[in-house]
Motif scaffolding. Structure first.
Motif, PDB file in Angstrom:
ATOM      1  N   GLN A   1       0.931  -1.109   0.031  1.00 39.29           N
ATOM      2  CA  GLN A   1       0.146   0.064   0.027  1.00 39.29           C
ATOM      3  C   GLN A   1       0.840   1.206   0.000  1.00 39.29           C
ATOM      4  O   GLN A   1       0.630   2.321  -0.714  1.00 39.29           O
ATOM      5  N   LEU A   2       1.880   1.090   0.651  1.00 42.40           N
ATOM      6  CA  LEU A   2       3.117   2.409   0.782  1.00 42.40           C
ATOM      7  C   LEU A   2       3.479   2.530  -0.568  1.00 42.40           C
ATOM      8  O   LEU A   2       3.554   3.784  -1.057  1.00 42.40           O
ATOM      9  N   LEU A   3       4.009   1.362  -1.148  1.00 40.99           N
ATOM     10  CA  LEU A   3       4.531   1.530  -2.394  1.00 40.99           C
ATOM     11  C   LEU A   3       3.646   2.172  -3.592  1.00 40.99           C
ATOM     12  O   LEU A   3       3.746   3.042  -4.222  1.00 40.99           O
ATOM     13  N   ASP A   4       2.283   1.528  -3.475  1.00 38.93           N
ATOM     14  CA  ASP A   4       1.085   2.139  -4.409  1.00 38.93           C
ATOM     15  C   ASP A   4       1.090   3.778  -4.218  1.00 38.93           C
ATOM     16  O   ASP A   4       0.984   4.595  -5.149  1.00 38.93           O
TER      17      ASP A   4
ATOM     18  N   CYS B   1      -1.732   4.384   9.789  1.00 36.92           N
ATOM     19  CA  CYS B   1      -0.555   3.756  11.031  1.00 36.92           C
ATOM     20  C   CYS B   1      -0.082   5.224  11.563  1.00 36.92           C
ATOM     21  O   CYS B   1      -0.389   6.296  10.933  1.00 36.92           O
ATOM     22  N   ALA B   2       0.806   4.996  12.176  1.00 38.89           N
ATOM     23  CA  ALA B   2       1.475   6.114  12.948  1.00 38.89           C
ATOM     24  C   ALA B   2       2.531   6.556  12.037  1.00 38.89           C
ATOM     25  O   ALA B   2       3.004   5.884  11.258  1.00 38.89           O
ATOM     26  N   ARG B   3       2.725   7.776  11.988  1.00 30.45           N
ATOM     27  CA  ARG B   3       4.081   8.492  11.331  1.00 30.45           C
ATOM     28  C   ARG B   3       5.116   7.732  11.615  1.00 30.45           C
ATOM     29  O   ARG B   3       6.060   7.610  10.444  1.00 30.45           O
ATOM     30  N   SER B   4       5.547   7.501  12.600  1.00 28.84           N
ATOM     31  CA  SER B   4       6.905   6.742  12.956  1.00 28.84           C
ATOM     32  C   SER B   4       6.883   5.266  12.099  1.00 28.84           C
ATOM     33  O   SER B   4       7.831   4.784  11.571  1.00 28.84           O
ATOM     34  N   THR B   5       5.741   4.557  11.950  1.00 32.76           N
ATOM     35  CA  THR B   5       5.531   3.275  11.413  1.00 32.76           C
ATOM     36  C   THR B   5       5.712   3.402   9.897  1.00 32.76           C
ATOM     37  O   THR B   5       6.503   2.735   9.287  1.00 32.76           O
ATOM     38  N   ALA B   6       5.314   4.570   9.511  1.00 30.75           N
ATOM     39  CA  ALA B   6       5.432   4.798   8.029  1.00 30.75           C
ATOM     40  C   ALA B   6       6.684   4.944   7.601  1.00 30.75           C
ATOM     41  O   ALA B   6       7.462   4.567   6.659  1.00 30.75           O
ATOM     42  N   GLN B   7       7.499   5.847   8.510  1.00 31.47           N
ATOM     43  CA  GLN B   7       8.779   6.054   8.191  1.00 31.47           C
ATOM     44  C   GLN B   7       9.590   5.119   8.008  1.00 31.47           C
ATOM     45  O   GLN B   7      10.749   5.011   7.718  1.00 31.47           O
ATOM     46  N   LEU B   8       9.706   4.307   9.333  1.00 32.48           N
ATOM     47  CA  LEU B   8      10.356   2.925   9.404  1.00 32.48           C
ATOM     48  C   LEU B   8      10.311   2.393   8.179  1.00 32.48           C
ATOM     49  O   LEU B   8      11.168   1.469   7.904  1.00 32.48           O
TER      50      LEU B   8
ATOM     51  N   ALA C   1      12.989   0.861   5.679  1.00 34.38           N
ATOM     52  CA  ALA C   1      13.213  -0.524   5.361  1.00 34.38           C
ATOM     53  C   ALA C   1      13.236  -0.608   3.812  1.00 34.38           C
ATOM     54  O   ALA C   1      14.119  -1.608   3.571  1.00 34.38           O
ATOM     55  N   LEU C   2      12.242  -0.246   3.100  1.00 39.07           N
ATOM     56  CA  LEU C   2      12.114  -0.543   1.811  1.00 39.07           C
ATOM     57  C   LEU C   2      13.153   0.207   1.208  1.00 39.07           C
ATOM     58  O   LEU C   2      13.844  -0.429   0.149  1.00 39.07           O
ATOM     59  N   GLU C   3      13.729   1.362   1.434  1.00 44.21           N
ATOM     60  CA  GLU C   3      14.788   1.879   0.783  1.00 44.21           C
ATOM     61  C   GLU C   3      16.174   1.026   1.111  1.00 44.21           C
ATOM     62  O   GLU C   3      16.966   0.686   0.248  1.00 44.21           O
ATOM     63  N   ASP C   4      16.266   0.676   2.233  1.00 50.75           N
ATOM     64  CA  ASP C   4      17.549  -0.043   2.763  1.00 50.75           C
ATOM     65  C   ASP C   4      17.559  -1.538   1.963  1.00 50.75           C
ATOM     66  O   ASP C   4      18.700  -2.036   1.750  1.00 50.75           O
ATOM     67  N   LYS C   5      16.371  -2.106   1.904  1.00 50.95           N
ATOM     68  CA  LYS C   5      16.444  -3.517   1.178  1.00 50.95           C
ATOM     69  C   LYS C   5      16.299  -3.500  -0.352  1.00 50.95           C
ATOM     70  O   LYS C   5      16.521  -4.391  -1.023  1.00 50.95           O
ATOM     71  N   GLY C   6      16.643  -2.212  -0.662  1.00 52.27           N
ATOM     72  CA  GLY C   6      16.630  -2.016  -2.466  1.00 52.27           C
ATOM     73  C   GLY C   6      15.323  -2.142  -3.096  1.00 52.27           C
ATOM     74  O   GLY C   6      15.331  -2.288  -4.386  1.00 52.27           O
ATOM     75  N   VAL C   7      14.294  -2.136  -2.001  1.00 54.72           N
ATOM     76  CA  VAL C   7      13.031  -2.287  -3.186  1.00 54.72           C
ATOM     77  C   VAL C   7      12.571  -0.892  -3.578  1.00 54.72           C
ATOM     78  O   VAL C   7      12.196  -0.923  -4.565  1.00 54.72           O
ATOM     79  N   ILE C   8      12.811   0.066  -2.860  1.00 57.69           N
ATOM     80  CA  ILE C   8      12.687   1.564  -3.325  1.00 57.69           C
ATOM     81  C   ILE C   8      14.379   1.739  -3.737  1.00 57.69           C
ATOM     82  O   ILE C   8      15.224   1.924  -3.036  1.00 57.69           O
ATOM     83  N   THR C   9      14.429   2.144  -5.058  1.00 58.03           N
ATOM     84  CA  THR C   9      15.569   2.560  -5.543  1.00 58.03           C
ATOM     85  C   THR C   9      15.986   3.849  -6.077  1.00 58.03           C
ATOM     86  O   THR C   9      17.264   4.264  -6.196  1.00 58.03           O
TER      87      THR C   9
END
Length: 147
Positions: free
Chosen positions: A11-14, A33-40, A44-52
């Motif tokens: 959902q975040l990626l969409d 969700c909480a702002r901190s959850t969305a930020q984390l 995480a998606l950036e760190d895993k390379g999902v978001i390039t």
């Protein structure tokens, strides 16, 4: 190996595909969700390379639609990394796919004129490892769904 995504990540990626500039507060609210959850999750998606990366989407200029073409490219397999690297440097190439069959790569190009398109294809043909190209000009978009 692909990272499995849970529904919140998808959902975040969409949301980011529609508008990558949404403020974190609005993302969190849309996700429920909480702002901190969305930020984390985003980190995480950036760190895993999902978001390039994040890019700019530019609306096509209606007065100058340009020429769009698909070029199929047959290459020597041992030269694939060099060919891909050289093609990636051409700003006219908007997408590059590996494909199966007679050809190895498929490049989508956008140029201002057929003259410019012809020049780009000529430059593609002289790249070391390119054996053959087959091109076709795209006429009209019948369906265009977001990725």
């Amino acid at each position: 190996m692909a990272t499995p995504l849970d529904p919140l990540d998808r959902q975040l990626l969409d949301l980011l595909k529609v508008n990558a500039r949404l403020p974190m507060v609005k993302l969190a609210k849309a996700l429920g969700c909480a702002r901190s959850t969305a930020q984390l999750r985003l980190k995480a998606l950036e760190d895993k390379g999902v978001i390039t990366g994040y890019t700019v989407g530019v609306t096509a200029n209606r007065s100058a639609p340009g020429i769009h073409a698909m070029v199929l490219i047959s290459i020597e397999s041992k030269n694939e990394p060099e060919v891909v690297r050289a093609l990636s440097k051409r700003h006219e190439i908007t997408k590059l796919y590996s494909v199966s069959g007679r050809y190895d790569l498929c490049a989508l190009l956008s140029t201002e004129s057929t003259h410019e398109l012809d020049a780009v294809i000529d430059k593609m043909r002289v790249i070391k490892g390119v054996i053959e190209t087959f091109s076709t000009i795209l006429l009209a978009t019948k369906l265009d769904r977001p990725d």
